[in-house]
Design an enzyme around this catalytic site. Structure first.
Site, mmCIF file in Angstrom:
data_model
loop_
_atom_site.group_PDB
_atom_site.id
_atom_site.type_symbol
_atom_site.label_atom_id
_atom_site.label_comp_id
_atom_site.label_asym_id
_atom_site.label_seq_id
_atom_site.Cartn_x
_atom_site.Cartn_y
_atom_site.Cartn_z
ATOM 1 N N ILE A 61 0.844 -1.204 0.000
ATOM 2 C CA ILE A 61 0.000 0.000 0.000
ATOM 3 C C ILE A 61 0.878 1.253 0.000
ATOM 4 O O ILE A 61 0.635 2.205 -0.754
ATOM 5 C CB ILE A 61 -0.960 -0.003 1.217
ATOM 6 N N LEU A 69 1.454 2.319 8.383
ATOM 7 C CA LEU A 69 1.089 1.121 7.614
ATOM 8 C C LEU A 69 1.856 -0.106 8.103
ATOM 9 O O LEU A 69 1.598 -1.223 7.656
ATOM 10 C CB LEU A 69 1.456 1.335 6.141
ATOM 11 N N TRP A 124 -7.511 -5.110 -0.432
ATOM 12 C CA TRP A 124 -6.976 -4.273 -1.510
ATOM 13 C C TRP A 124 -5.975 -5.147 -2.281
ATOM 14 O O TRP A 124 -5.103 -5.773 -1.669
ATOM 15 C CB TRP A 124 -6.224 -3.058 -0.950
ATOM 16 N N TYR A 174 -4.065 -11.414 15.158
ATOM 17 C CA TYR A 174 -3.922 -10.182 14.353
ATOM 18 C C TYR A 174 -5.126 -9.258 14.558
ATOM 19 O O TYR A 174 -4.985 -8.083 14.906
ATOM 20 C CB TYR A 174 -3.769 -10.606 12.890
HETATM 21 P P1 NAD Z 1 2.935 -4.867 3.502
HETATM 22 O O1 NAD Z 1 3.438 -6.006 4.309
HETATM 23 O O2 NAD Z 1 3.174 -4.880 2.031
HETATM 24 O O3 NAD Z 1 3.547 -3.495 4.075
HETATM 25 C C1 NAD Z 1 3.892 -3.300 5.427
HETATM 26 C C2 NAD Z 1 5.254 -2.610 5.453
HETATM 27 O O4 NAD Z 1 5.577 -2.309 6.812
HETATM 28 C C3 NAD Z 1 6.397 -3.517 4.916
HETATM 29 O O5 NAD Z 1 7.114 -2.857 3.900
HETATM 30 C C4 NAD Z 1 7.275 -3.768 6.142
HETATM 31 O O6 NAD Z 1 8.652 -3.863 5.839
HETATM 32 C C5 NAD Z 1 6.966 -2.528 6.994
HETATM 33 N N1 NAD Z 1 7.233 -2.786 8.411
HETATM 34 C C6 NAD Z 1 6.715 -3.793 9.178
HETATM 35 N N2 NAD Z 1 7.216 -3.729 10.421
HETATM 36 C C7 NAD Z 1 8.077 -2.660 10.440
HETATM 37 C C8 NAD Z 1 8.901 -2.115 11.455
HETATM 38 N N3 NAD Z 1 8.961 -2.648 12.670
HETATM 39 N N4 NAD Z 1 9.641 -1.025 11.154
HETATM 40 C C9 NAD Z 1 9.607 -0.488 9.906
HETATM 41 N N5 NAD Z 1 8.824 -0.975 8.907
HETATM 42 C C10 NAD Z 1 8.077 -2.051 9.173
HETATM 43 O O7 NAD Z 1 1.373 -4.723 3.807
HETATM 44 P P2 NAD Z 1 0.254 -3.820 3.103
HETATM 45 O O8 NAD Z 1 -0.672 -4.702 2.373
HETATM 46 O O9 NAD Z 1 0.863 -2.678 2.409
HETATM 47 O O10 NAD Z 1 -0.551 -3.327 4.399
HETATM 48 C C11 NAD Z 1 -0.324 -2.085 5.028
HETATM 49 C C12 NAD Z 1 -1.264 -1.942 6.219
HETATM 50 O O11 NAD Z 1 -2.630 -2.108 5.819
HETATM 51 C C13 NAD Z 1 -1.026 -2.954 7.344
HETATM 52 O O12 NAD Z 1 -1.185 -2.302 8.587
HETATM 53 C C14 NAD Z 1 -2.121 -3.983 7.164
HETATM 54 O O13 NAD Z 1 -2.481 -4.592 8.379
HETATM 55 C C15 NAD Z 1 -3.248 -3.126 6.604
HETATM 56 N N6 NAD Z 1 -4.160 -3.933 5.782
HETATM 57 C C16 NAD Z 1 -3.918 -4.183 4.461
HETATM 58 C C17 NAD Z 1 -4.824 -4.928 3.720
HETATM 59 C C18 NAD Z 1 -4.675 -5.164 2.248
HETATM 60 O O14 NAD Z 1 -5.664 -5.495 1.636
HETATM 61 N N7 NAD Z 1 -3.521 -4.999 1.645
HETATM 62 C C19 NAD Z 1 -5.955 -5.483 4.333
HETATM 63 C C20 NAD Z 1 -6.159 -5.239 5.686
HETATM 64 C C21 NAD Z 1 -5.257 -4.455 6.398
#
Ligand code: NAD
Ligand code: UDP
Length: 387
Positions: free
Chosen positions: A27, A94, A213, A183
């Site tokens: 995202i 995020l 998404w 989670y």
């Molecule tokens: P993603 O895993 O692609 O991105 C998360 C990013 O956070 C990663 O790049 C990771 O390296 C970084 N990260 C994690 N822990 C970290 C830390 N301790 N320090 C620094 N960076 C850190 O996930 P996404 O799909 O982009 O999701 C982003 C957010 O949206 C999350 O909070 C997720 O729970 C929420 N979400 C996404 C979806 C979806 O449909 N993609 C659905 C529900 C919730």
């Protein structure tokens, strides 16, 4: 580009600095792209990885080079975090462990990542009077009320028993040994904490609940740009199967239902939140596409057809195979049965609606997957196995 931009109430939009934590993820990468291409805002991009935003960081001749800065840091243990939040007008968090295969197998990491590691971010925003947009999940709703009704109950067809409303639906999780819910539970508690910071200390917040998404750059393809034994989310699992010409694995019959929204539509909603604080502060928003509902089995069938169209390869003779959740995810897995977002609040506050049909979003996403990975998979599978 930026000049002349106005918010939903006709006021000029002032350029701001955004501290985006988790900017290097799926995202985050799309949000950075949108902010660089279409707005005057600055981004302090925080993550432990930057592969998915490399194209926005280099070369230094890019037109937005002075508006994006990458800070490689782990928010678990880095004292630079507060300084970055203080430098920004808005923080977007995020960062998370958010792949279901981890929830029951790494529940401690999951809870720490989604609750404990998010705490300082909330605290620094609250103490420094900074606005926060926090990414939660549709999973906080858990299961629908309807799934507890008898299978033949006509009430199962009544939206009152399944549509998920931000200000009304309960959060229904399984028992503690069903560690899948670690989670959802951690995300729910951080939502409650943020809400309480708003109520008691005046924190300006917006909570986003994404409903599946999907699009380019989501997760990884095992053995190509991620671990070979890794289990990403369903889009990447099925893409991996299609690229390798393996049957798509349907967990517990693929009967669960999901609504999928195209990442580019969803990012429009986030930009509206960023640029319309008066309409977004204090709100929790469902962001999904209620018109794109399918069972996981139907998703597998549609992806098989779309992939055949974009790759020019004939569909497999046996496109799907059933697998138990215990075999696929291990002990403690459980599932959300159905996820239809109610859209009343986001329509009322931001006038946002998704546009892209499931077929169209799969066509552009699988075109990307084929272009990005097909050659690498061919090379990897033609290598002789070392003895
Ligand atoms: P993603 O895993 O692609 O991105 C998360 C990013 O956070 C990663 O790049 C990771 O390296 C970084 N990260 C994690 N822990 C970290 C830390 N301790 N320090 C620094 N960076 C850190 O996930 P996404 O799909 O982009 O999701 C982003 C957010 O949206 C999350 O909070 C997720 O729970 C929420 N979400 C996404 C979806 C979806 O449909 N993609 C659905 C529900 C919730
Ligand atoms: N799923 C599946 N096969 C796979 C991967 C996932 O049948 O190879 C199912 C999973 O059990 C769930 C749905 O697809 O019912 C969506 O999974 P995803 O990983 O996207 O996460 P979720 O929507 O549950 O957060």
């Amino acid at each position: 580009m930026a000049s002349g931009r106005v918010d939903l109430d006709g006021n000029p939009i002032r350029p701001i600095t955004i501290c985006m934590i988790g900017a290097g993820g799926f995202i985050g990468s799309h949000l950075c792209e949108k902010l660089m291409a279409e707005t005057p805002h600055k981004v302090l991009a925080v993550d432990v990885y930057n592969d998915k935003i490399k194209h926005l960081l280099e070369p230094s001749s890019l037109p937005w080079a002075d508006r994006i800065q990458f800070h490689r840091l782990n928010i678990k243990n880095d004292s630079r975090l507060e300084g970055l939040i203080r430098m920004a007008d808005l923080t977007i968090n995020l960062a998370a462990i958010c792949t279901p295969a981890d929830y029951n197998t790494r529940p401690l990491d999951t809870i720490y990542s989604n609750f404990i590691d998010a705490l300082p971010v909330v605290k620094y925003c609250s103490e420094n009077g900074k606005r926060l947009i926090h990414f939660s999940t549709c999973e906080v709703y858990g299961k629908t009320i309807g799934c507890f009704l008898p299978k033949d109950s006509p009430l199962r067809q009544d939206p009152a028993y399944y549509v998920l409303k931000e200000d009304d639906s309960p959060c229904i999780f399984g028992s503690i040994e069903k560690q899948r819910w670690s989670y959802a539970c951690a995300k729910q508690l951080i939502e409650r904490l943020i809400y309480a910071e708003g109520a008691e200390n005046g924190l300006e917040f917006t909570i986003v609940r994404p409903f599946n998404w999907i699009g380019p750059r989501m997760d990884f393809i095992p053995g190509i740009d991620g671990p070979s034994e890794g289990v990403p989310r369903v889009l990447a699992c099925f893409s991996n199967n299609l690229l390798r010409r393996e049957s798509l694995k349907l967990v517990d019959g693929g009967q669960s239902q999901r609504t999928f929204v195209y990442i580019k539509d969803a990012i429009e909603a986030v930009l509206l939140m960023i640029e319309n604080p008066a309409r977004a502060n204090g709100q929790i928003f469902n962001v999904g596409n209620p018109n794109n509902e399918v069972t996981v089995r139907q998703l597998a069938e549609m992806m098989t057809q779309v992939y055949s169209k974009v790759s020019g390869e004939p569909p497999l003779d046996m496109p799907t195979v059933d697998v138990s959740s215990k075999e696929f995810y291990g002990e403690g897995y459980d599932d959300s049965d159905k996820r239809i977002p109610d859209m009343t609040i986001i329509n009322r506050q931001l006038g946002w609606n998704p546009k892209t049909s499931l077929w169209d979003l799969l066509e552009s996403t699988l075109t990307y997957q084929h272009r990005t990975y097909a050659e690498a998979i061919k090379k990897a599978t033609s290598k002789p196995v070392a003895s």
